[in-house]
Design a protein around this motif. Structure first.
Motif, short mmCIF file in Angstrom:
data_model
loop_
_atom_site.label_atom_id
_atom_site.label_comp_id
_atom_site.label_asym_id
_atom_site.label_seq_id
_atom_site.Cartn_x
_atom_site.Cartn_y
_atom_site.Cartn_z
N MET A 1 0.76 -1.29 -0.02
CA MET A 1 0.03 -0.01 -0.19
C MET A 1 0.87 1.42 -0.02
SD MET A 1 -3.73 -0.47 1.01
CE MET A 1 -4.61 1.50 1.56
N LYS A 2 2.15 0.63 -0.63
CA LYS A 2 3.24 2.47 -0.17
C LYS A 2 2.85 3.13 -1.20
CE LYS A 2 7.02 0.21 1.61
NZ LYS A 2 8.36 -0.24 1.52
N ILE A 3 2.53 2.60 -2.26
CA ILE A 3 1.58 3.99 -3.30
C ILE A 3 0.13 4.53 -3.10
CG2 ILE A 3 0.43 1.53 -4.81
CD1 ILE A 3 2.65 4.05 -6.64
N TYR A 4 -0.13 3.82 -2.43
CA TYR A 4 -1.51 5.01 -2.08
C TYR A 4 -0.70 6.34 -1.68
CZ TYR A 4 -5.94 6.07 -0.55
OH TYR A 4 -7.11 7.76 0.13
N SER A 5 0.84 6.56 -0.39
CA SER A 5 0.39 7.70 -0.84
C SER A 5 1.34 8.02 -1.33
CB SER A 5 1.26 7.41 1.08
OG SER A 5 2.90 6.55 1.22
N LYS A 6 2.25 7.78 -2.47
CA LYS A 6 2.29 8.26 -3.38
C LYS A 6 1.30 9.44 -4.51
CE LYS A 6 6.41 7.00 -5.32
NZ LYS A 6 6.60 7.29 -5.92
N VAL A 7 0.09 8.41 -4.78
CA VAL A 7 -0.24 8.63 -4.95
C VAL A 7 -1.38 10.03 -4.30
CG1 VAL A 7 -3.55 8.31 -6.06
CG2 VAL A 7 -1.45 6.67 -6.03
N ALA A 84 9.49 22.61 -14.91
CA ALA A 84 10.09 22.37 -13.38
C ALA A 84 8.89 22.02 -12.25
CB ALA A 84 10.88 23.69 -12.96
N GLU A 85 8.01 23.39 -12.68
CA GLU A 85 6.95 22.77 -11.41
C GLU A 85 6.17 21.65 -11.22
OE1 GLU A 85 4.89 26.54 -10.78
OE2 GLU A 85 4.73 25.96 -12.91
N ILE A 86 6.13 20.67 -12.98
CA ILE A 86 5.32 19.60 -13.21
C ILE A 86 6.24 18.11 -12.93
CG2 ILE A 86 3.47 20.35 -14.85
CD1 ILE A 86 4.65 19.44 -16.82
N ALA A 87 7.52 18.34 -13.37
CA ALA A 87 8.48 17.47 -13.09
C ALA A 87 8.68 16.47 -11.57
CB ALA A 87 10.11 17.88 -13.04
N GLU A 88 8.36 16.89 -10.62
CA GLU A 88 7.85 15.59 -10.04
C GLU A 88 7.21 15.27 -9.90
OE1 GLU A 88 8.49 15.50 -4.94
OE2 GLU A 88 8.46 17.54 -5.75
N ASP A 89 5.65 15.17 -10.65
CA ASP A 89 4.67 14.70 -10.62
C ASP A 89 4.17 13.97 -11.84
OD1 ASP A 89 2.56 15.99 -8.61
OD2 ASP A 89 3.04 17.93 -9.21
N LEU A 90 5.14 14.33 -12.74
CA LEU A 90 6.00 13.08 -13.87
C LEU A 90 5.94 12.07 -13.02
CD1 LEU A 90 6.04 15.69 -16.49
CD2 LEU A 90 3.85 14.54 -16.15
N ASP A 91 7.55 12.50 -12.46
CA ASP A 91 7.56 10.84 -12.00
C ASP A 91 6.90 9.93 -10.99
OD1 ASP A 91 10.50 11.72 -13.06
OD2 ASP A 91 10.97 13.25 -11.72
N ARG A 92 5.97 10.89 -10.34
CA ARG A 92 5.41 10.45 -9.34
C ARG A 92 4.05 9.62 -10.03
NH1 ARG A 92 4.03 14.96 -5.97
NH2 ARG A 92 5.12 15.15 -4.22
N LEU A 93 3.88 10.53 -11.45
CA LEU A 93 3.18 9.51 -12.09
C LEU A 93 3.60 8.18 -12.57
CD1 LEU A 93 0.70 12.55 -13.09
CD2 LEU A 93 -0.06 10.43 -12.30
N ASP A 94 4.84 8.62 -13.26
CA ASP A 94 5.09 7.43 -14.31
C ASP A 94 5.74 6.06 -12.48
OD1 ASP A 94 6.42 6.59 -16.30
OD2 ASP A 94 8.64 5.94 -14.86
#
Length: 108
Positions: A1-7, A84-94
């Motif tokens: 369930m670690k993925i849930y915290s990332k979501v 730069a603003e979206i980079a971290e979320d794109l990584d998370r979403l990948d």
């Protein structure tokens, strides 16, 4: 369930970014919020569903994650957000999409 915290971290961040997009394009901002929240909600439904419904919910969550990527990419392409603003979320979403892909192919 670690993925849930990332979501949940992704939902918080994308919803915050949607407030910037809202100033320029309310429809796109609304779509961003709906798509990212749908990832979390469908994922949770999938965890508590059986067989075909489980696979379907994880598949929907994956589609919504990909739509969220599209919303972020479009927002950057038209200049509402920076790369730069979206980079971290794109990584998370990948990462989220990869996990959902696996879950959507596992029948239990």
């Amino acid at each position: 369930m670690k993925i849930y915290s990332k979501v949940i971290a992704m939902v918080k961040s994308v919803c915050a970014l949607s407030r910037k997009v809202q100033q320029h394009d309310p429809d796109l901002a609304r779509q961003m919020r709906r798509a990212c929240m749908s990832v979390a909600l469908n994922m949770l439904e999938g965890w508590h569903a059986r067989a075909g419904n489980r696979v379907a919910r994880f598949g929907i969550a994956m589609s919504e994650a990909r739509e969220t990527v599209g919303c972020l990419d479009v927002s950057a392409a038209v200049g509402y957000l920076t790369d730069a603003e979206i980079a971290e979320d794109l990584d998370r979403l990948d990462h989220i999409v990869a996990v959902l892909w696996k879950l959507s192919r596992t029948r239990t």
